[in-house]
Design an enzyme around this catalytic site. Structure first.
Site, PDB file in Angstrom:
ATOM      1  N   ASP A 208       0.828  -1.195   0.000  1.00 39.80           N
ATOM      2  CA  ASP A 208       0.000   0.000   0.000  1.00 39.80           C
ATOM      3  C   ASP A 208       0.869   1.254   0.000  1.00 39.80           C
ATOM      4  O   ASP A 208       1.864   1.339   0.734  1.00 39.80           O
ATOM      5  CB  ASP A 208      -0.892  -0.009   1.246  1.00 39.80           C
ATOM      6  CG  ASP A 208      -1.888   1.112   1.261  1.00 39.80           C
ATOM      7  OD1 ASP A 208      -2.725   1.183   0.344  1.00 39.80           O
ATOM      8  OD2 ASP A 208      -1.832   1.935   2.198  1.00 39.80           O
ATOM      9  N   GLU A 257      14.561 -15.220   0.156  1.00 41.89           N
ATOM     10  CA  GLU A 257      14.953 -16.201   1.173  1.00 41.89           C
ATOM     11  C   GLU A 257      14.010 -17.399   1.170  1.00 41.89           C
ATOM     12  O   GLU A 257      14.332 -18.453   1.726  1.00 41.89           O
ATOM     13  CB  GLU A 257      14.913 -15.556   2.567  1.00 41.89           C
ATOM     14  CG  GLU A 257      15.947 -14.459   2.801  1.00 41.89           C
ATOM     15  CD  GLU A 257      15.705 -13.787   4.151  1.00 41.89           C
ATOM     16  OE1 GLU A 257      14.845 -14.271   4.921  1.00 41.89           O
ATOM     17  OE2 GLU A 257      16.374 -12.771   4.426  1.00 41.89           O
TER      18      GLU A 257
END
Length: 529
Positions: A208, A257
């Site tokens: 956002d 990751e």
């Protein structure tokens, strides 16, 4: 998903769920995560690849959940963490990925950090933007920035003894204080928040106000009035600062990751396509909404220009275009584009034929219009209750989805609906449209199936424009041709069909396959290569 895609997001169709308006699982009149779970089989049958959930975090709901008090908790109105775990498991079991909102520009004023800041904790205050005021006794805001919701972007605090204190920055509502992203603790916190949800199995984040995190040194005045009219058109000191890109390089490292191609999606309002492309360089985010396309009217020349600009700007960075026609913040495209349902259907087939990914906002597959006659006393959008700023009409695109023909809330739930649904809403419901070959729902289902089946559709970075009469867009992608008549009158397709004769695959409205294309109609063709 097309097999030639290097990443699933490059050609994905992603369905936005606005949880409070999708489906109500516990009968309290408000949509929730249990309701979302109930609708997952429907979304799989619709043919989308992923679901994006608007905020469901613990929040006082000053701005429909975009004021987050706890980024690791579910607001009780939506359920709890067990509900989130169950939703993720069920979605993945159905082959649907799940993207969740993250709100990093600001927190709720009820967030623990901000409560400590107001109590005078200097460590907590440094995580936000507190400044002394200007003028006599500091009585005026520190600069001339305006809130997106109207009025100054600053609110003055009070000291423990009741005297006036410093001001704090909020680019949105006063209940949404902006984080100071120069502070390492803020950076550490959001890395932790991302990992919390990635560990739970989310497939990505819609970010956002992705363009708003970094503020310029010294917080300089804008020096103009009516700043809100400039959003998305001009450079403003509080938006689209170059410093945001280092944040997203850091986030990209976190995403990588984890296995399974987790993604980041930018809600970035920028002055132009070249600035938007910066957010999706190969070491930053994966997608950025094309708001310039969303803001373009139903006009062939303008649409061709914005499509070319988007594809040309993204090609050098190797990112896919991300097309969108509607969302929870804008007037639904059936209403916004004018021309009613025929034009909305034509616009949808055009969007789904373009290279890249596409987003579908809940209910657009039902052809829902904007609800324009919500009584003032039923409105919920906080911007409606402010004297200036946005028009306060976002409620009209957030009216709960009709699932059934009848019932107190047309199948949304058993306890009514938090926003009033129009009379006759049930005739647009999932029940009413399922199995009707002429319905908008079945058009979406067919278009999404064809998009998956045809290798020319989905991922890509170019279209081959074909000769076409005024008001008509015509382009080719391998063995596929799309023709869209943006005019109200019929247009001759002789030049298009002479260049690429082929067989009719799908039309957005009544069409007999002749060389005369009705107005407000898009047609897909299969051609020989």
């Amino acid at each position: 998903m097309n097999q030639h895609s290097a990443g699933w997001w490059r050609d994905a169709v992603i369905y936005q769920v606005y949880p409070r308006s999708f489906a109500d699982g516990n009968g309290d009149g408000m949509g929730d995560l249990a309701g979302v779970r109930r609708g997952l089989p429907y979304l799989r049958e619709l043919g989308v690849d992923a679901v994006w959930l608007s905020p469901f975090y613990a929040s006082p709901q000053a701005d429909a959940g975009y004021d987050v008090a706890d980024y690791r908790a579910i607001d009780p109105m939506f359920g709890d963490l067990d509900d989130a775990d169950a939703l993720l498991a069920e979605a993945h079991g159905l082959g649907l990925r799940v993207i969740v909102d993250v709100v990093p520009n600001h927190s709720s004023d009820q967030h623990e950090w901000f409560r400590r800041a107001l109590a005078g904790d200097p460590v907590a205050r440094a995580r936000y933007h507190f400044r002394p005021g200007r003028g006599t006794g500091g009585s005026e805001p520190p600069n001339d920035w305006e809130s997106i919701f109207g009025g100054p972007a600053w609110t003055r605090t009070k000291n423990a003894d009741g005297t006036h204190g410093d001001w704090y920055l909020h680019l949105f509502a006063p209940e949404q204080p902006d984080f100071n992203w120069e502070n390492p603790a803020v950076q550490d916190e959001f890395r932790s928040v991302l990992r919390f949800w990635l560990d739970k199995g989310v497939d990505g984040f819609r970010i956002d106000v992705a363009h708003g995190l970094v503020k310029p040194e010294g917080l300089p005045d804008v020096g103009t009035v009516q700043q809100l009219q400039l959003l998305g058109d001009e450079r403003l000191p509080f938006f689209d600062q170059d410093g945001v890109h280092e944040i997203y390089r850091d986030w990209r490292r976190v995403l990588e990751e984890y296995p399974g191609q987790r993604i980041g999606v930018a809600e970035a309002w920028t002055p132009g396509a070249d600035r938007t492309a910066l957010y999706v360089r190969e070491d930053e985010l994966h997608q950025a909404f094309n708001f310039h396309y969303l803001n373009t009217g139903w006009d062939a020349e303008a649409l061709r220009a914005v499509i070319d600009e988007a594809l040309d700007s993204l090609r050098p960075v190797g990112a896919p275009a991300t097309w969108v026609l509607s969302n929870h913040d804008v007037v639904r495209h059936r209403t916004r584009l004018g021309g009613g349902l025929p034009r909305a259907r034509a616009a949808t087939l055009l969007m789904l034929a373009l290279p890249g990914s596409a987003y579908v906002y809940q209910g657009e597959e039902l052809g829902l219009p904007e609800v324009l006659d919500i009584p003032d006393d039923a409105r919920q959008d906080p911007s409606f209750f402010r004297d200036a700023g946005q028009d306060g009409l976002r409620d009209g695109c957030r009216v709960p989805v009709p699932w059934d023909r009848e019932g107190s809330s047309y199948g949304f739930g058993t306890g009514g609906s938090w926003l009033p649904q129009p009379e006759g809403w049930g005739e647009l419901s999932v029940e009413a449209q399922t199995g009707d070959p002429d319905s908008t729902l079945e058009l979406y289902r067919t278009a999404l199936r064809l998009r998956r089946e045809r290798p020319e559709l989905g991922a890509g970075d170019a279209v081959e424009w074909l000769p076409a009469p005024e008001g008509v867009l015509a382009f080719r992608r391998g063995g596929f041709v799309c023709t869209a008549n943006t005019g109200e009158s019929a247009a001759a397709l002789d030049s298009v069909l002479d260049a690429s004769p082929g067989a009719l695959i799908l039309a957005s409205g009544p069409y007999d396959g002749s060389a005369t294309l009705p107005g407000d109609t898009t047609v897909w063709w299969s051609v020989s290569t």
